[in-house]
Design a protein around this motif. Structure first.
Motif, PDB file in Angstrom:
ATOM      1  N   LEU A  32       1.389  -5.772   0.792  1.00 49.57           N
ATOM      2  CA  LEU A  32       0.861  -4.487   0.324  1.00 49.57           C
ATOM      3  C   LEU A  32      -0.662  -4.549   0.178  1.00 49.57           C
ATOM      4  O   LEU A  32      -1.367  -3.598   0.504  1.00 49.57           O
ATOM      5  CB  LEU A  32       1.494  -4.096  -1.022  1.00 49.57           C
ATOM      6  CG  LEU A  32       2.958  -3.653  -0.989  1.00 49.57           C
ATOM      7  CD1 LEU A  32       3.467  -3.367  -2.400  1.00 49.57           C
ATOM      8  CD2 LEU A  32       3.132  -2.411  -0.126  1.00 49.57           C
ATOM      9  N   MET A  33      -1.151  -5.678  -0.341  1.00 54.09           N
ATOM     10  CA  MET A  33      -2.602  -5.823  -0.527  1.00 54.09           C
ATOM     11  C   MET A  33      -3.293  -5.952   0.836  1.00 54.09           C
ATOM     12  O   MET A  33      -4.340  -5.361   1.072  1.00 54.09           O
ATOM     13  CB  MET A  33      -2.921  -7.055  -1.369  1.00 54.09           C
ATOM     14  CG  MET A  33      -2.362  -7.014  -2.788  1.00 54.09           C
ATOM     15  SD  MET A  33      -2.959  -5.585  -3.684  1.00 54.09           S
ATOM     16  CE  MET A  33      -1.723  -5.433  -4.940  1.00 54.09           C
ATOM     17  N   GLU A  36      -3.891  -2.724   2.653  1.00 50.50           N
ATOM     18  CA  GLU A  36      -5.045  -1.937   2.211  1.00 50.50           C
ATOM     19  C   GLU A  36      -6.374  -2.604   2.534  1.00 50.50           C
ATOM     20  O   GLU A  36      -7.369  -1.942   2.775  1.00 50.50           O
ATOM     21  CB  GLU A  36      -4.965  -1.635   0.706  1.00 50.50           C
ATOM     22  CG  GLU A  36      -4.199  -0.383   0.390  1.00 50.50           C
ATOM     23  CD  GLU A  36      -4.554   0.799   1.279  1.00 50.50           C
ATOM     24  OE1 GLU A  36      -5.740   0.993   1.607  1.00 50.50           O
ATOM     25  OE2 GLU A  36      -3.633   1.522   1.678  1.00 50.50           O
ATOM     26  N   CYS A  37      -6.399  -3.943   2.486  1.00 46.85           N
ATOM     27  CA  CYS A  37      -7.681  -4.628   2.703  1.00 46.85           C
ATOM     28  C   CYS A  37      -8.053  -4.723   4.183  1.00 46.85           C
ATOM     29  O   CYS A  37      -9.223  -4.756   4.523  1.00 46.85           O
ATOM     30  CB  CYS A  37      -7.642  -6.028   2.096  1.00 46.85           C
ATOM     31  SG  CYS A  37      -7.601  -6.008   0.303  1.00 46.85           S
ATOM     32  N   ARG A  40      -7.278  -0.511   6.876  1.00 43.28           N
ATOM     33  CA  ARG A  40      -7.730   0.774   6.327  1.00 43.28           C
ATOM     34  C   ARG A  40      -8.053   1.789   7.406  1.00 43.28           C
ATOM     35  O   ARG A  40      -8.082   2.981   7.153  1.00 43.28           O
ATOM     36  CB  ARG A  40      -8.954   0.571   5.440  1.00 43.28           C
ATOM     37  CG  ARG A  40      -8.646  -0.216   4.189  1.00 43.28           C
ATOM     38  CD  ARG A  40      -9.907  -0.516   3.415  1.00 43.28           C
ATOM     39  NE  ARG A  40     -10.572   0.684   2.951  1.00 43.28           N
ATOM     40  CZ  ARG A  40     -10.178   1.395   1.908  1.00 43.28           C
ATOM     41  NH1 ARG A  40      -9.112   1.024   1.244  1.00 43.28           N
ATOM     42  NH2 ARG A  40     -10.839   2.459   1.541  1.00 43.28           N
TER      43      ARG A  40
ATOM     44  N   GLU B  34      -8.283  -7.353  -4.548  1.00 46.47           N
ATOM     45  CA  GLU B  34      -7.332  -6.730  -3.625  1.00 46.47           C
ATOM     46  C   GLU B  34      -6.719  -5.474  -4.249  1.00 46.47           C
ATOM     47  O   GLU B  34      -6.561  -4.450  -3.601  1.00 46.47           O
ATOM     48  CB  GLU B  34      -6.208  -7.714  -3.253  1.00 46.47           C
ATOM     49  CG  GLU B  34      -6.656  -8.897  -2.419  1.00 46.47           C
ATOM     50  CD  GLU B  34      -7.190 -10.057  -3.248  1.00 46.47           C
ATOM     51  OE1 GLU B  34      -7.482  -9.868  -4.449  1.00 46.47           O
ATOM     52  OE2 GLU B  34      -7.306 -11.169  -2.703  1.00 46.47           O
ATOM     53  N   GLU B  35      -6.361  -5.589  -5.527  1.00 48.17           N
ATOM     54  CA  GLU B  35      -5.769  -4.444  -6.206  1.00 48.17           C
ATOM     55  C   GLU B  35      -6.807  -3.339  -6.389  1.00 48.17           C
ATOM     56  O   GLU B  35      -6.489  -2.150  -6.326  1.00 48.17           O
ATOM     57  CB  GLU B  35      -5.189  -4.872  -7.560  1.00 48.17           C
ATOM     58  CG  GLU B  35      -4.571  -3.744  -8.366  1.00 48.17           C
ATOM     59  CD  GLU B  35      -3.467  -2.982  -7.616  1.00 48.17           C
ATOM     60  OE1 GLU B  35      -2.794  -3.571  -6.750  1.00 48.17           O
ATOM     61  OE2 GLU B  35      -3.297  -1.781  -7.908  1.00 48.17           O
ATOM     62  N   ILE B  37      -9.096  -2.547  -4.326  1.00 53.53           N
ATOM     63  CA  ILE B  37      -9.148  -1.820  -3.047  1.00 53.53           C
ATOM     64  C   ILE B  37      -7.888  -0.981  -2.870  1.00 53.53           C
ATOM     65  O   ILE B  37      -7.955   0.193  -2.505  1.00 53.53           O
ATOM     66  CB  ILE B  37      -9.329  -2.809  -1.875  1.00 53.53           C
ATOM     67  CG1 ILE B  37     -10.708  -3.454  -1.964  1.00 53.53           C
ATOM     68  CG2 ILE B  37      -9.142  -2.106  -0.532  1.00 53.53           C
ATOM     69  CD1 ILE B  37     -10.919  -4.613  -1.005  1.00 53.53           C
ATOM     70  N   ALA B  38      -6.735  -1.579  -3.154  1.00 48.50           N
ATOM     71  CA  ALA B  38      -5.472  -0.857  -2.962  1.00 48.50           C
ATOM     72  C   ALA B  38      -5.412   0.381  -3.858  1.00 48.50           C
ATOM     73  O   ALA B  38      -5.045   1.474  -3.415  1.00 48.50           O
ATOM     74  CB  ALA B  38      -4.279  -1.771  -3.250  1.00 48.50           C
ATOM     75  N   SER B  41      -7.743   3.088  -2.852  1.00 48.74           N
ATOM     76  CA  SER B  41      -7.227   3.756  -1.678  1.00 48.74           C
ATOM     77  C   SER B  41      -6.199   4.819  -2.068  1.00 48.74           C
ATOM     78  O   SER B  41      -6.160   5.909  -1.488  1.00 48.74           O
ATOM     79  CB  SER B  41      -6.567   2.693  -0.804  1.00 48.74           C
ATOM     80  OG  SER B  41      -6.599   3.081   0.509  1.00 48.74           O
ATOM     81  N   GLN B  44      -8.057   7.740  -3.277  1.00 46.59           N
ATOM     82  CA  GLN B  44      -8.567   8.534  -2.144  1.00 46.59           C
ATOM     83  C   GLN B  44      -7.462   9.368  -1.516  1.00 46.59           C
ATOM     84  O   GLN B  44      -7.692  10.513  -1.123  1.00 46.59           O
ATOM     85  CB  GLN B  44      -9.159   7.610  -1.074  1.00 46.59           C
ATOM     86  CG  GLN B  44     -10.474   6.982  -1.483  1.00 46.59           C
ATOM     87  CD  GLN B  44     -11.003   6.028  -0.412  1.00 46.59           C
ATOM     88  OE1 GLN B  44     -10.222   5.380   0.292  1.00 46.59           O
ATOM     89  NE2 GLN B  44     -12.312   5.937  -0.292  1.00 46.59           N
ATOM     90  N   TYR B 132       3.591   4.605   0.669  1.00 46.02           N
ATOM     91  CA  TYR B 132       2.867   3.414   0.222  1.00 46.02           C
ATOM     92  C   TYR B 132       2.682   3.432  -1.300  1.00 46.02           C
ATOM     93  O   TYR B 132       2.779   2.402  -1.963  1.00 46.02           O
ATOM     94  CB  TYR B 132       1.500   3.305   0.922  1.00 46.02           C
ATOM     95  CG  TYR B 132       0.702   2.108   0.462  1.00 46.02           C
ATOM     96  CD1 TYR B 132       0.991   0.830   0.940  1.00 46.02           C
ATOM     97  CD2 TYR B 132      -0.309   2.232  -0.494  1.00 46.02           C
ATOM     98  CE1 TYR B 132       0.292  -0.275   0.509  1.00 46.02           C
ATOM     99  CE2 TYR B 132      -1.016   1.128  -0.934  1.00 46.02           C
ATOM    100  CZ  TYR B 132      -0.718  -0.125  -0.431  1.00 46.02           C
ATOM    101  OH  TYR B 132      -1.405  -1.225  -0.878  1.00 46.02           O
ATOM    102  N   LEU B 135       5.876   2.237  -2.864  1.00 40.42           N
ATOM    103  CA  LEU B 135       6.036   0.785  -2.664  1.00 40.42           C
ATOM    104  C   LEU B 135       5.145   0.025  -3.635  1.00 40.42           C
ATOM    105  O   LEU B 135       5.545  -0.941  -4.269  1.00 40.42           O
ATOM    106  CB  LEU B 135       5.631   0.392  -1.230  1.00 40.42           C
ATOM    107  CG  LEU B 135       6.629   0.677  -0.110  1.00 40.42           C
ATOM    108  CD1 LEU B 135       5.985   0.387   1.247  1.00 40.42           C
ATOM    109  CD2 LEU B 135       7.871  -0.186  -0.283  1.00 40.42           C
ATOM    110  N   HIS B 136       3.915   0.495  -3.727  1.00 36.69           N
ATOM    111  CA  HIS B 136       2.925  -0.154  -4.580  1.00 36.69           C
ATOM    112  C   HIS B 136       3.343  -0.087  -6.050  1.00 36.69           C
ATOM    113  O   HIS B 136       3.368  -1.089  -6.763  1.00 36.69           O
ATOM    114  CB  HIS B 136       1.564   0.527  -4.358  1.00 36.69           C
ATOM    115  CG  HIS B 136       0.457  -0.005  -5.215  1.00 36.69           C
ATOM    116  ND1 HIS B 136       0.178   0.508  -6.464  1.00 36.69           N
ATOM    117  CD2 HIS B 136      -0.425  -1.007  -5.018  1.00 36.69           C
ATOM    118  CE1 HIS B 136      -0.837  -0.166  -6.981  1.00 36.69           C
ATOM    119  NE2 HIS B 136      -1.234  -1.083  -6.128  1.00 36.69           N
TER     120      HIS B 136
END
Lengths: 99, 278
Positions: A32-33, A36-37, A40, B34-35, B37-38, B41, B44, B132, B135-136
């Motif tokens: 999952l990470m 996104e990283c 994108r 990482e989180e 950024i997730a 996102s 956004q 997503y 899931l997250h």
């Protein structure tokens, strides 16, 4: 938390390429990470994560250095092979003078 | 053209915009990069969905989407109060994200059946993008619910507050009757709320979280039934005490001081020069 190495493949005909790493507690969150990283902007169609400690590397990387006298493993060692062979033939055609 | 479309879609847009704004406050402060950024996102995405809703309204009313998003007075926003609540700690943020995205998922599934073709199409598209988010949110909740004692305790504390507040998402709009009659809304809010309660009960059970976190939420449900039309916004009593029904009123434009400060920040640039093109 563990480090997961991230591999990405642009399309099914391309090789997987290493693009970076993420920190995550398990593979599911690592995916999952990583999504996104590293995905994108629709960079690829396939994603792998591999736990870094499942990757094995040499303890002594100096083993990877080329030992002396292995120049023949490179193509450039064969660059003049035609000239050298020609010369060798010429030499063998010339009678060796008795001393 | 239907007069009920704009209020229905504006409420959806305001939910997404205001919650997206709250989510975005984590940017740079996430628990790890990482989180960060997730989650940014996800913020956004929510704001992207808000934009799509504002455009849908604008296309039907001839208004300007930017003005709809940023040029209204606080009392004109129709988001549920849960969306404006400050982020608090990561546990609260996460449980709100979990509750909101499951509520939104049910709502979008329902809206995909709307008789309003543009709204139905938009809902179907957003449903795919919300996958997503679910899931997250589920992945985090599952790990924390089964995690160390402190994490589990904090998630339970957060749920106890957020569950109650999240039911404000199903508070009916004053225009709901018309929207239902015209088929813009395929189902009443009450049906969605009941579905949400059932689904979340099952999820709580699977996560081995106490279903008592829904206890006060159940009281709220009675509150709605017993005093519809006279819903109380949380801060009206002014004593800072959480009570059943404290997160209602948003759909009627009643918001708390949390929203005043959020609105100030969110609309500051727009208000500085409303005519500017970006």
């Amino acid at each position: 938390m563990e480090i997961y190495e991230v591999f990405r493949r642009a399309g099914h005909k391309d090789p997987f390429e290493h693009v970076g790493a993420v920190t995550a507690p398990d593979p599911e969150l690592a995916l999952l990470m990583a999504k996104e990283c590293f995905f994108r902007r629709a960079e690829g169609e396939h994603l792998w994560v591999v736990r870094r400690r499942d990757i094995h590397s040499l303890k002594d990387e100096s083993l990877l250095r080329l030992p002396e006298g292995k120049e023949y493993r490179f193509p450039h060692a064969y660059r003049d092979v035609i000239t050298l062979r020609k010369r060798a033939r010429e030499r063998s055609a010339t009678p060796v003078e008795a001393s | 053209m239907s007069a009920a479309l704009a209020p229905v879609v504006l409420a959806l847009a305001d939910d997404e915009l205001v919650l997206g704004h709250r989510h975005s406050e984590w940017t740079g402060f996430g628990p790890h990069i990482e989180e960060d950024i997730a989650f940014s996102s996800i913020a956004q995405d929510e704001i992207g969905h808000a934009t799509a809703y504002y455009r849908l309204v604008a296309a039907h009313t001839g208004d300007d989407p930017d003005r709809l998003a940023l040029g209204r007075a606080p009392s004109e926003y129709r988001h549920a109060i849960v969306c404006e609540r400050p982020n608090g700690d990561w546990a609260y943020t996460l449980t709100r994200h979990w509750l909101y995205d499951h509520a939104d998922s049910l709502r979008l599934a329902s809206l995909a059946e709307s008789k309003h073709a543009d709204l139905a199409a938009l809902a179907a598209k957003m449903r795919r993008e919300e996958r997503y988010h679910l899931l997250h949110a589920d992945a985090w909740l599952e790990r924390i619910a089964r995690g160390p004692v402190e994490a589990r305790r904090r998630i339970i504390d957060a749920l106890t507050i957020a569950f109650d507040e999240a039911l404000g998402l199903f508070e009916p709009l004053p225009e709901e009757g018309d929207a239902l009659a015209e088929g813009i809304l395929p189902e009443p809010s009450e049906t969605l709320r009941a579905r949400f309660m059932d689904e979340m009960s099952a999820r709580l059970e699977r996560l081995e979280l106490p279903r008592s976190v829904q206890g006060r939420a159940a009281e709220t449900a009675e509150f709605i039934a017993s005093s519809s039309g006279d819903l109380i916004a949380g801060d009206e009593a002014g004593d800072g005490v959480d009570r059943p029904g404290a997160a209602l009123g948003g759909r009627r434009g009643r918001h708390g001081p949390d929203f005043d400060s959020l609105w100030e920040v969110m609309t500051a640039t727009y208000r500085a020069d409303p005519g500017a093109s970006w």
